[in-house]
Design a protein around this motif. Structure first.
Motif, short mmCIF file in Angstrom:
data_model
loop_
_atom_site.label_atom_id
_atom_site.label_comp_id
_atom_site.label_asym_id
_atom_site.label_seq_id
_atom_site.Cartn_x
_atom_site.Cartn_y
_atom_site.Cartn_z
N TRP A 1 -7.72 -9.89 4.67
CA TRP A 1 -7.42 -10.31 3.30
C TRP A 1 -6.44 -9.34 2.66
O TRP A 1 -5.51 -9.75 1.95
CB TRP A 1 -8.72 -10.36 2.49
CG TRP A 1 -8.50 -10.50 1.01
CD1 TRP A 1 -8.24 -11.65 0.33
CD2 TRP A 1 -8.52 -9.45 0.04
NE1 TRP A 1 -8.10 -11.37 -1.01
CE2 TRP A 1 -8.27 -10.03 -1.21
CE3 TRP A 1 -8.74 -8.07 0.12
CZ2 TRP A 1 -8.23 -9.29 -2.39
CZ3 TRP A 1 -8.69 -7.33 -1.05
CH2 TRP A 1 -8.45 -7.93 -2.27
N LEU A 2 -6.62 -8.04 2.90
CA LEU A 2 -5.73 -7.05 2.32
C LEU A 2 -4.31 -7.22 2.83
O LEU A 2 -3.34 -7.02 2.08
CB LEU A 2 -6.24 -5.65 2.66
CG LEU A 2 -5.51 -4.46 2.03
CD1 LEU A 2 -5.66 -4.50 0.51
CD2 LEU A 2 -6.05 -3.15 2.57
N PHE B 1 2.44 -5.81 -1.02
CA PHE B 1 2.45 -4.46 -0.44
C PHE B 1 1.33 -4.30 0.60
O PHE B 1 0.75 -3.22 0.74
CB PHE B 1 2.30 -3.38 -1.53
CG PHE B 1 3.31 -3.48 -2.63
CD1 PHE B 1 4.63 -3.08 -2.43
CD2 PHE B 1 2.95 -3.98 -3.87
CE1 PHE B 1 5.56 -3.18 -3.45
CE2 PHE B 1 3.87 -4.09 -4.90
CZ PHE B 1 5.18 -3.69 -4.69
N GLY B 2 1.04 -5.39 1.32
CA GLY B 2 -0.05 -5.38 2.28
C GLY B 2 0.10 -4.30 3.33
O GLY B 2 -0.88 -3.66 3.72
N ARG B 3 1.32 -4.05 3.80
CA ARG B 3 1.52 -3.04 4.85
C ARG B 3 1.14 -1.65 4.34
O ARG B 3 0.48 -0.88 5.04
CB ARG B 3 2.97 -3.05 5.31
CG ARG B 3 3.26 -2.19 6.53
CD ARG B 3 4.72 -2.30 6.94
NE ARG B 3 5.05 -3.64 7.35
CZ ARG B 3 4.85 -4.13 8.58
NH1 ARG B 3 4.32 -3.34 9.50
NH2 ARG B 3 5.20 -5.34 8.88
N LEU B 4 1.54 -1.33 3.10
CA LEU B 4 1.20 -0.03 2.53
C LEU B 4 -0.31 0.13 2.38
O LEU B 4 -0.88 1.16 2.75
CB LEU B 4 1.89 0.14 1.17
CG LEU B 4 1.51 1.39 0.38
CD1 LEU B 4 1.91 2.65 1.14
CD2 LEU B 4 2.18 1.37 -1.00
N LEU C 1 -2.83 2.97 4.21
CA LEU C 1 -3.73 3.85 3.46
C LEU C 1 -5.18 3.64 3.88
O LEU C 1 -5.93 4.61 4.07
CB LEU C 1 -3.57 3.59 1.96
CG LEU C 1 -2.22 3.98 1.36
CD1 LEU C 1 -2.16 3.58 -0.12
CD2 LEU C 1 -1.95 5.47 1.52
N LEU C 2 -5.58 2.37 4.05
CA LEU C 2 -6.95 2.08 4.46
C LEU C 2 -7.22 2.59 5.87
O LEU C 2 -8.27 3.20 6.14
CB LEU C 2 -7.21 0.58 4.40
CG LEU C 2 -8.60 0.11 4.83
CD1 LEU C 2 -9.67 0.74 3.95
CD2 LEU C 2 -8.71 -1.41 4.79
N GLY C 3 -6.28 2.38 6.78
CA GLY C 3 -6.45 2.83 8.15
C GLY C 3 -6.56 4.35 8.24
O GLY C 3 -7.42 4.88 8.95
N VAL C 4 -5.71 5.06 7.51
CA VAL C 4 -5.77 6.53 7.51
C VAL C 4 -7.11 6.99 6.94
O VAL C 4 -7.74 7.92 7.46
CB VAL C 4 -4.59 7.10 6.70
CG1 VAL C 4 -4.78 8.59 6.47
CG2 VAL C 4 -3.28 6.84 7.42
#
Length: 287
Positions: A62-63, A68-71, A75-78
């Motif tokens: 969903w994100l 700006f989904g890639r950004l 951030l979520l992955g990090v």
């Protein structure tokens, strides 16, 4: 002089224990975002605002569809990888000082399994980076997740005693769910928080509600995996989102799904409380 300047620059760097604390707090925040989003989307599914429920992986999908989904995914992955690192310190170096008795080792084993789960989730978040901008629906994402799970189940069934192994995996999922429910009633959540008592009490209610709902969400999936092992049919395996959808199809399922969604949101909210107030103790080796 250059050596002296380098020493000054080095002394201005935060201590390793401080860096660990920052990473842990970022990780708790990332976990909170995942569960808060998953709970909200599941609540929308329960009220027929969207088609299907989603699991934690579906929240990342969903994100990816947002501006700006890639950004946001980066951030979520990090953040999730930071949480994986914190789980590793808890499990390997006993950062929470659980001790070396049976209870301590059991807690650290649970933290290690949690680290593996969030590592898989973090890797999945970065996989979505290749799909940002593509026209993929939530239903397609769920179908792909189910297909992957069924492929893994088929590989397991192909091994000697594969049916028993798959059923055992289902029992392990059930054990995780029941363990979360037990934690909801037995753990001293406010003892791990450094916050005013007037704030910790409501936070503890969030924690108990969240852990109970998180545990309950695992139970249908565990049942499906056990049945798949007993029947030796990989096609009966589904995903967490698929299991919740099956739950919704039962009498009163929408109400149960809605309550589960609210509980998942409570779990996410408590993770944000932990990001701010949890006592983070870096391993002694870092000092």
């Amino acid at each position: 002089m250059p050596a002296f300047a380098a020493l000054r620059r080095h002394r201005r760097l935060p201590k390793p224990s401080t860096l660990v604390e920052w990473a842990a707090r970022v990780g708790y925040g990332a976990r909170g975002f995942v569960y808060l989003s998953a709970g909200l989307l599941t609540l929308l599914a329960a009220t027929d605002r969207i088609g299907d429920a989603v699991g934690t992986g579906g929240a990342a999908g969903w994100l990816a569809e947002q501006p700006f989904g890639r950004l946001w995914l980066v951030l979520l992955g990090v953040g999730l990888w930071a949480f994986v690192g914190w789980r590793a310190l808890q499990a390997v170096f006993d950062a929470d000082h659980e001790g070396a008795d049976l209870k301590g080792w059991a807690t650290r084993a649970g933290q290690a399994l949690s680290g593996v789960f969030y590592g898989v989730l973090a890797a999945g978040v970065f996989e979505y980076l290749d799909e940002v901008g593509e026209a993929a629906s939530a239903a397609a994402d769920q179908a792909e997740s189910v297909a992957e799970n069924q492929e893994k189940a088929a590989m397991l069934l192909g091994l000697p005693f594969g049916g028993a192994l798959l059923a055992t995996a289902g029992l392990a999922i059930l054990a995780v769910g029941i363990g979360n429910i037990v934690r909801a009633f037995r753990d001293d959540f406010d003892g791990a928080l450094a916050c005013p008592e007037s704030f910790c009490r409501p936070a503890t209610i969030l924690a108990r509600t969240g852990y109970a709902a998180r545990g309950f969400a695992y139970l249908p999936l565990g049942v499906f995996v056990i049945l798949a092992g007993l029947h030796a049919r990989a096609g009966e395996v589904t995903s967490t989102a698929g299991a919740l959808d099956a739950l919704e199809a039962q009498p009163g399922g929408s109400w149960i799904l809605g309550l589960t969604a609210a509980g998942l949101m409570a779990f996410g909210a408590f993770a944000f409380v932990e990001a701010r107030w949890r006592r983070i103790r870096a391993p002694r080796e870092l000092d």
